[in-house]
Design a protein around this motif. Structure first.
Motif, mmCIF file in Angstrom:
data_model
loop_
_atom_site.group_PDB
_atom_site.id
_atom_site.type_symbol
_atom_site.label_atom_id
_atom_site.label_comp_id
_atom_site.label_asym_id
_atom_site.label_seq_id
_atom_site.Cartn_x
_atom_site.Cartn_y
_atom_site.Cartn_z
ATOM 1 N N LEU A 223 -17.188 -3.886 43.998
ATOM 2 C CA LEU A 223 -17.295 -3.630 43.049
ATOM 3 C C LEU A 223 -17.693 -1.599 42.041
ATOM 4 C CD1 LEU A 223 -17.110 -7.039 41.170
ATOM 5 C CD2 LEU A 223 -14.834 -6.282 42.064
ATOM 6 N N ARG A 224 -19.184 -1.512 43.044
ATOM 7 C CA ARG A 224 -19.516 -0.504 42.410
ATOM 8 C C ARG A 224 -18.907 0.580 43.347
ATOM 9 N NH1 ARG A 224 -25.530 0.793 44.572
ATOM 10 N NH2 ARG A 224 -24.203 1.032 46.727
ATOM 11 N N THR A 225 -18.597 0.300 43.896
ATOM 12 C CA THR A 225 -17.833 1.587 44.851
ATOM 13 C C THR A 225 -16.167 1.569 44.166
ATOM 14 O OG1 THR A 225 -18.613 1.163 47.230
ATOM 15 C CG2 THR A 225 -15.781 2.257 47.377
ATOM 16 N N ALA A 226 -15.249 0.589 44.015
ATOM 17 C CA ALA A 226 -14.161 0.188 43.061
ATOM 18 C C ALA A 226 -14.397 1.671 41.609
ATOM 19 C CB ALA A 226 -13.609 -0.921 42.964
ATOM 20 N N GLU A 227 -15.739 1.388 41.041
ATOM 21 C CA GLU A 227 -15.773 1.938 39.872
ATOM 22 C C GLU A 227 -15.593 3.341 40.257
ATOM 23 O OE1 GLU A 227 -18.301 -0.041 36.745
ATOM 24 O OE2 GLU A 227 -19.033 1.932 36.213
ATOM 25 N N GLY A 278 -12.661 -2.731 29.995
ATOM 26 C CA GLY A 278 -14.115 -2.034 29.584
ATOM 27 C C GLY A 278 -15.432 -2.698 30.352
ATOM 28 N N PHE A 279 -15.601 -3.003 31.503
ATOM 29 C CA PHE A 279 -16.420 -3.712 31.675
ATOM 30 C C PHE A 279 -17.062 -2.653 32.817
ATOM 31 C CE2 PHE A 279 -15.812 -7.727 30.033
ATOM 32 C CZ PHE A 279 -16.045 -8.227 29.989
ATOM 33 N N ARG A 280 -18.225 -3.007 33.183
ATOM 34 C CA ARG A 280 -19.130 -2.755 33.934
ATOM 35 C C ARG A 280 -19.371 -3.089 35.272
ATOM 36 N NH1 ARG A 280 -21.218 2.818 32.731
ATOM 37 N NH2 ARG A 280 -20.986 2.597 35.324
ATOM 38 N N TYR A 281 -19.447 -2.902 36.504
ATOM 39 C CA TYR A 281 -19.423 -3.242 37.802
ATOM 40 C C TYR A 281 -20.571 -4.139 37.472
ATOM 41 C CZ TYR A 281 -23.263 -0.218 39.545
ATOM 42 O OH TYR A 281 -23.914 0.623 39.305
ATOM 43 N N HIS A 282 -22.014 -3.276 37.246
ATOM 44 C CA HIS A 282 -22.647 -4.431 36.344
ATOM 45 C C HIS A 282 -22.967 -5.339 35.727
ATOM 46 C CE1 HIS A 282 -23.558 -0.900 33.782
ATOM 47 N NE2 HIS A 282 -23.484 -0.635 34.983
ATOM 48 N N GLU A 283 -22.162 -5.265 34.559
ATOM 49 C CA GLU A 283 -22.474 -6.611 34.181
ATOM 50 C C GLU A 283 -21.893 -7.522 34.736
ATOM 51 O OE1 GLU A 283 -21.505 -5.060 29.660
ATOM 52 O OE2 GLU A 283 -20.273 -3.859 31.000
ATOM 53 N N LEU A 284 -21.280 -7.125 35.794
ATOM 54 C CA LEU A 284 -20.437 -9.028 35.782
ATOM 55 C C LEU A 284 -21.262 -9.161 37.831
ATOM 56 C CD1 LEU A 284 -16.842 -7.149 36.477
ATOM 57 C CD2 LEU A 284 -17.586 -8.752 33.899
ATOM 58 N N VAL A 285 -22.393 -8.318 37.901
ATOM 59 C CA VAL A 285 -22.906 -9.063 39.348
ATOM 60 C C VAL A 285 -24.135 -7.966 39.672
ATOM 61 C CG1 VAL A 285 -21.141 -7.595 40.227
ATOM 62 C CG2 VAL A 285 -22.423 -9.352 41.977
ATOM 63 N N SER A 286 -25.196 -8.763 39.929
ATOM 64 C CA SER A 286 -26.082 -8.361 40.551
ATOM 65 C C SER A 286 -26.182 -7.551 41.539
ATOM 66 C CB SER A 286 -26.940 -9.547 39.975
ATOM 67 O OG SER A 286 -27.433 -9.693 38.186
#
Ligand code: SF4
Length: 392
Positions: A223-227, A278-286
């Motif tokens: 998800l970090r890469t996707a964002e 409007g979510f960020r990847y780090h809000e969804l997964v640690s």
């Protein structure tokens, strides 16, 4: 080999690529062509607005000089091989299109001789379709790893969508399983496609695919890469493909390993939250973690953040409304519109498109909760049957 025999092989070989269809499935096409009951290579693609369009999804060739560990077409596999000529593939696709069997074409390929050689052939097919046969439908072209930038530009000019598959987001995984590919080159192809698209003011969209579950990459990594790629404007969409074992290989999960389909689904849900909520990847997964499997990522976020709720429907802004489970972009806009023109009532909420079954636990209306359930109770309501090891 007849063109139909080639289609049988190269249509089946294309089914592993999800970068146009999500988890596509086969369509039983009507028996209107040469009395056939089934036409190989025709799949249904799911569009963003929920429609299903039949696509001819096919490889130009499955003869490959690379030996990617996870791929059924790798050079070391002893499988039936085939390759089209541009004119026969373009003619066949156009025939399907004229008869209404397909609405678009997804053309990918293994790398025969070199990326440039194979891409030239694919582009020749695309040019025949667009310039000679007048094909106006959807055309998705794959950019082969290492192809010349000029060929990338030609693909962007001819196609509705181009994609370059990253396959794995960690360099280490890529060099272990796909020794001929480099992340830098794959991202470079997407960057080149974007530059050209902007220069020429084209509407061609860019996508990629990553494989899920074959390597140690976590959902956080994916998800970090996707964002990052979305923020750089390099992608319209990242597709996630649950690893489907095709080869016995010590570098990979066992042949009988089950594809992580639920994980793939959670990634798509989280990706949707990145792109439209409007979510960020780090809000969804640690860091170092995967998304919870038993709850969708938005609900999981809401249950981890009781301090954010309840959200008052009468006054909350668009961004806050979007954080409520059961409220999406359309229902959030409906709420805001309805507030301007009248009074919100509990009875009227359903008509605004809110999924009250979920939303009621997270909102108030005129200061009054729509449910008295506490977060602990919510876990029991939403989790079936065991508790989640998520809320730590
Ligand atoms: S380059 Fe593509 S087709 Fe060839 S082995 Fe690798 S993944 Fe398969």
């Amino acid at each position: 080999m007849t063109v139909w025999e080639k289609l049988e092989i190269l249509g089946a070989a294309a089914s592993y690529d999800h970068s146009c269809t999500g988890t596509g499935f086969k369509r039983e096409a009507p028996a209107t062509l040469e009395g056939r009951k089934r036409i190989p290579g025709i799949y249904l693609a799911h569009t963003a607005d929920g429609r299903c369009l039949p696509l001819l999804k096919v490889l130009f060739t499955n003869r490959c000089r690379y030996d990617c560990a996870y791929c059924v077409n790798r050079a070391s596999n002893d499988i039936p091989r085939a390759g089209f000529e541009p004119r026969e593939l373009a003619g066949l696709a156009m025939e399907f299109y004229r008869r209404g069997l397909i609405r678009g074409i997804f053309l990918s390929s293994a790398v025969f001789r070199s990326a440039d050689y194979t891409m030239e052939k694919m582009l020749e097919t695309a040019r025949l379709l667009r310039k000679v046969y007048g094909f106006r439908g959807y055309l998705h072209l794959k950019i082969l790893p290492g192809a010349d930038p000029e060929l990338v530009c030609q693909a962007v000019r001819l196609a509705s969508r181009v994609s370059a598959n990253l396959e794995f987001v960690r360099r280490k995984s890529l060099s272990l399983l796909a020794p001929g590919k480099e992340k830098r080159v794959l991202i470079g192809a997407l960057a080149q496609a974007r530059r050209f698209k902007l220069e020429e003011e084209l509407s061609t969209s860019l996508t990629t695919q990553v494989i899920v579950g074959a390597t140690p990459e976590t959902d956080y990594d994916l998800l970090r890469t996707a964002e990052n790629l979305y923020r750089q404007g390099l992608l319209k969409r990242m597709y996630f493909s649950a690893y489907l074992p095709a080869n016995e290989d010590p570098r990979l999960p066992a042949l009988n390993a089950r594809p992580p389909l639920l994980r793939e689904r959670r990634l798509y849900e989280a990706d949707w939250l990145l792109r439209f909520y409007g979510f960020r990847y780090h809000e969804l997964v640690s860091p170092g973690q995967n998304l919870p499997l038993k709850l969708d990522p938005k609900l999981a976020w809401a249950l981890r953040h009781p301090e954010f709720f309840p959200v008052e429907l009468k006054t909350a802004d668009y961004r806050a409304l979007l954080r409520v489970p059961g409220i999406g972009p359309r229902s959030a806009r409906n709420i805001i519109q309805a507030r301007k023109t009248g009074v919100l009532t509990e009875e009227g909420l359903q008509a605004l498109g809110i999924a009250l079954k979920r939303a009621r636990y997270f909102v108030t209306l005129n200061g009054r909760p729509l449910s008295r359930a506490k977060p602990e109770t919510l876990l029991r309501i939403f989790l079936q049957p065991e508790p989640l090891p998520l809320f730590t």
